[in-house]
Motif scaffolding. Structure first.
Motif, mmCIF file in Angstrom:
data_model
loop_
_atom_site.group_PDB
_atom_site.id
_atom_site.type_symbol
_atom_site.label_atom_id
_atom_site.label_comp_id
_atom_site.label_asym_id
_atom_site.label_seq_id
_atom_site.Cartn_x
_atom_site.Cartn_y
_atom_site.Cartn_z
ATOM 1 N N ILE A 5 0.838 -1.206 0.000
ATOM 2 C CA ILE A 5 0.000 0.000 0.000
ATOM 3 C C ILE A 5 0.865 1.246 0.000
ATOM 4 O O ILE A 5 0.622 2.185 -0.760
ATOM 5 C CB ILE A 5 -0.961 -0.012 1.210
ATOM 6 C CG1 ILE A 5 -1.976 -1.148 1.051
ATOM 7 C CG2 ILE A 5 -1.671 1.330 1.359
ATOM 8 C CD1 ILE A 5 -2.829 -1.386 2.274
ATOM 9 N N ILE A 6 1.889 1.244 0.820
ATOM 10 C CA ILE A 6 2.781 2.410 0.885
ATOM 11 C C ILE A 6 3.500 2.611 -0.445
ATOM 12 O O ILE A 6 3.606 3.739 -0.942
ATOM 13 C CB ILE A 6 3.790 2.259 2.046
ATOM 14 C CG1 ILE A 6 3.044 2.360 3.381
ATOM 15 C CG2 ILE A 6 4.894 3.311 1.967
ATOM 16 C CD1 ILE A 6 3.883 2.027 4.582
ATOM 17 N N SER A 7 3.983 1.527 -1.037
ATOM 18 C CA SER A 7 4.676 1.670 -2.325
ATOM 19 C C SER A 7 3.706 2.111 -3.421
ATOM 20 O O SER A 7 4.074 2.892 -4.294
ATOM 21 C CB SER A 7 5.380 0.374 -2.712
ATOM 22 O OG SER A 7 4.449 -0.660 -2.907
ATOM 23 N N ALA A 8 2.446 1.649 -3.376
ATOM 24 C CA ALA A 8 1.456 2.095 -4.362
ATOM 25 C C ALA A 8 1.187 3.591 -4.222
ATOM 26 O O ALA A 8 1.052 4.307 -5.222
ATOM 27 C CB ALA A 8 0.157 1.313 -4.200
ATOM 28 N N ILE A 14 4.333 9.844 -7.488
ATOM 29 C CA ILE A 14 5.355 10.161 -8.493
ATOM 30 C C ILE A 14 4.759 10.159 -9.898
ATOM 31 O O ILE A 14 4.981 11.093 -10.674
ATOM 32 C CB ILE A 14 6.535 9.176 -8.384
ATOM 33 C CG1 ILE A 14 7.261 9.385 -7.056
ATOM 34 C CG2 ILE A 14 7.490 9.330 -9.553
ATOM 35 C CD1 ILE A 14 8.256 8.295 -6.714
ATOM 36 N N ILE A 15 3.985 9.118 -10.224
ATOM 37 C CA ILE A 15 3.378 9.022 -11.555
ATOM 38 C C ILE A 15 2.393 10.169 -11.765
ATOM 39 O O ILE A 15 2.364 10.791 -12.832
ATOM 40 C CB ILE A 15 2.686 7.656 -11.748
ATOM 41 C CG1 ILE A 15 3.693 6.521 -11.674
ATOM 42 C CG2 ILE A 15 1.894 7.603 -13.040
ATOM 43 C CD1 ILE A 15 4.704 6.500 -12.778
ATOM 44 N N THR A 34 -4.843 13.527 -7.623
ATOM 45 C CA THR A 34 -3.658 13.254 -8.433
ATOM 46 C C THR A 34 -3.010 11.942 -8.005
ATOM 47 O O THR A 34 -2.615 11.132 -8.838
ATOM 48 C CB THR A 34 -2.643 14.405 -8.317
ATOM 49 O OG1 THR A 34 -3.254 15.608 -8.748
ATOM 50 C CG2 THR A 34 -1.405 14.141 -9.145
ATOM 51 N N ILE A 35 -2.909 11.726 -6.693
ATOM 52 C CA ILE A 35 -2.335 10.486 -6.180
ATOM 53 C C ILE A 35 -3.207 9.300 -6.581
ATOM 54 O O ILE A 35 -2.701 8.267 -7.034
ATOM 55 C CB ILE A 35 -2.161 10.548 -4.652
ATOM 56 C CG1 ILE A 35 -1.092 11.584 -4.290
ATOM 57 C CG2 ILE A 35 -1.801 9.181 -4.076
ATOM 58 C CD1 ILE A 35 -1.013 11.881 -2.807
ATOM 59 N N LEU A 36 -4.522 9.431 -6.429
ATOM 60 C CA LEU A 36 -5.428 8.345 -6.789
ATOM 61 C C LEU A 36 -5.345 8.020 -8.279
ATOM 62 O O LEU A 36 -5.298 6.846 -8.662
ATOM 63 C CB LEU A 36 -6.859 8.686 -6.399
ATOM 64 C CG LEU A 36 -7.141 8.720 -4.899
ATOM 65 C CD1 LEU A 36 -8.564 9.188 -4.625
ATOM 66 C CD2 LEU A 36 -6.892 7.373 -4.270
ATOM 67 N N VAL A 37 -5.324 9.044 -9.109
ATOM 68 C CA VAL A 37 -5.186 8.833 -10.554
ATOM 69 C C VAL A 37 -3.835 8.184 -10.851
ATOM 70 O O VAL A 37 -3.736 7.286 -11.681
ATOM 71 C CB VAL A 37 -5.348 10.161 -11.332
ATOM 72 C CG1 VAL A 37 -4.919 10.007 -12.778
ATOM 73 C CG2 VAL A 37 -6.782 10.642 -11.249
ATOM 74 N N GLY A 38 -2.789 8.605 -10.152
ATOM 75 C CA GLY A 38 -1.464 8.021 -10.332
ATOM 76 C C GLY A 38 -1.422 6.554 -9.951
ATOM 77 O O GLY A 38 -0.805 5.741 -10.637
ATOM 78 N N ILE A 39 -2.099 6.191 -8.861
ATOM 79 C CA ILE A 39 -2.135 4.792 -8.437
ATOM 80 C C ILE A 39 -2.853 3.945 -9.479
ATOM 81 O O ILE A 39 -2.374 2.881 -9.882
ATOM 82 C CB ILE A 39 -2.795 4.658 -7.050
ATOM 83 C CG1 ILE A 39 -1.893 5.281 -5.981
ATOM 84 C CG2 ILE A 39 -3.090 3.205 -6.718
ATOM 85 C CD1 ILE A 39 -2.560 5.444 -4.630
ATOM 86 N N VAL A 40 -4.011 4.421 -9.923
ATOM 87 C CA VAL A 40 -4.768 3.687 -10.941
ATOM 88 C C VAL A 40 -3.956 3.602 -12.237
ATOM 89 O O VAL A 40 -3.911 2.550 -12.884
ATOM 90 C CB VAL A 40 -6.142 4.349 -11.177
ATOM 91 C CG1 VAL A 40 -6.855 3.745 -12.361
ATOM 92 C CG2 VAL A 40 -7.001 4.233 -9.934
ATOM 93 N N ALA A 41 -3.305 4.683 -12.606
ATOM 94 C CA ALA A 41 -2.496 4.689 -13.831
ATOM 95 C C ALA A 41 -1.314 3.734 -13.724
ATOM 96 O O ALA A 41 -0.953 3.084 -14.709
ATOM 97 C CB ALA A 41 -2.008 6.103 -14.125
ATOM 98 N N ALA A 42 -0.717 3.637 -12.538
ATOM 99 C CA ALA A 42 0.394 2.708 -12.355
ATOM 100 C C ALA A 42 -0.069 1.267 -12.552
ATOM 101 O O ALA A 42 0.606 0.470 -13.201
ATOM 102 C CB ALA A 42 1.007 2.884 -10.970
ATOM 103 N N VAL A 43 -1.249 0.953 -12.031
ATOM 104 C CA VAL A 43 -1.785 -0.400 -12.194
ATOM 105 C C VAL A 43 -2.127 -0.673 -13.663
ATOM 106 O O VAL A 43 -1.768 -1.723 -14.220
ATOM 107 C CB VAL A 43 -3.023 -0.597 -11.293
ATOM 108 C CG1 VAL A 43 -3.742 -1.893 -11.606
ATOM 109 C CG2 VAL A 43 -2.629 -0.543 -9.829
ATOM 110 N N ILE A 44 -2.805 0.273 -14.309
ATOM 111 C CA ILE A 44 -3.187 0.093 -15.714
ATOM 112 C C ILE A 44 -1.946 0.040 -16.609
ATOM 113 O O ILE A 44 -1.865 -0.785 -17.523
ATOM 114 C CB ILE A 44 -4.151 1.212 -16.171
ATOM 115 C CG1 ILE A 44 -5.485 1.078 -15.433
ATOM 116 C CG2 ILE A 44 -4.371 1.165 -17.676
ATOM 117 C CD1 ILE A 44 -6.433 2.241 -15.659
#
Length: 87
Positions: A5-8, A14-15, A34-44
């Motif tokens: 979770i912390i790394s996500a 960052i993303i 921005t963080i939430l969009v970045g997390i989702v974008a990292a997964v996608i």
């Protein structure tokens, strides 16, 4: 579990920040979104990199990173335009 979770969150931050830097102008989106969009974008982006077979390389996975930032830029644009209409 906690470290994932912390790394996500860190990767999402960052993303998301990189996506905001790539986009011209000002985005009407909070840092939390921005963080939430970045997390989702990292997964996608990781899913897309796995789908095209470039997720695992020697060293830094530059193609995966570019995919993640591109997906995040699209996400920040979409979320910014949606939240901009509501205000």
């Amino acid at each position: 579990m906690i470290s994932a979770i912390i790394s996500a969150v860190v990767i999402g931050l960052i993303i998301g920040a990189l996506a905001r830097l790539v986009l011209p102008g000002r985005q009407n989106i909070s840092i939390l979104l921005t963080i939430l969009v970045g997390i989702v974008a990292a997964v996608i982006g990781t899913f897309l990199a796995n789908a095209i077979g470039v997720a695992t390389t020697n060293g830094i996975d530059w193609i995966e990173l570019v995919l993640q930032v591109a997906v995040a830029a699209v996400g920040v644009t979409v979320v910014g335009s949606i939240s901009g209409r509501r205000r």
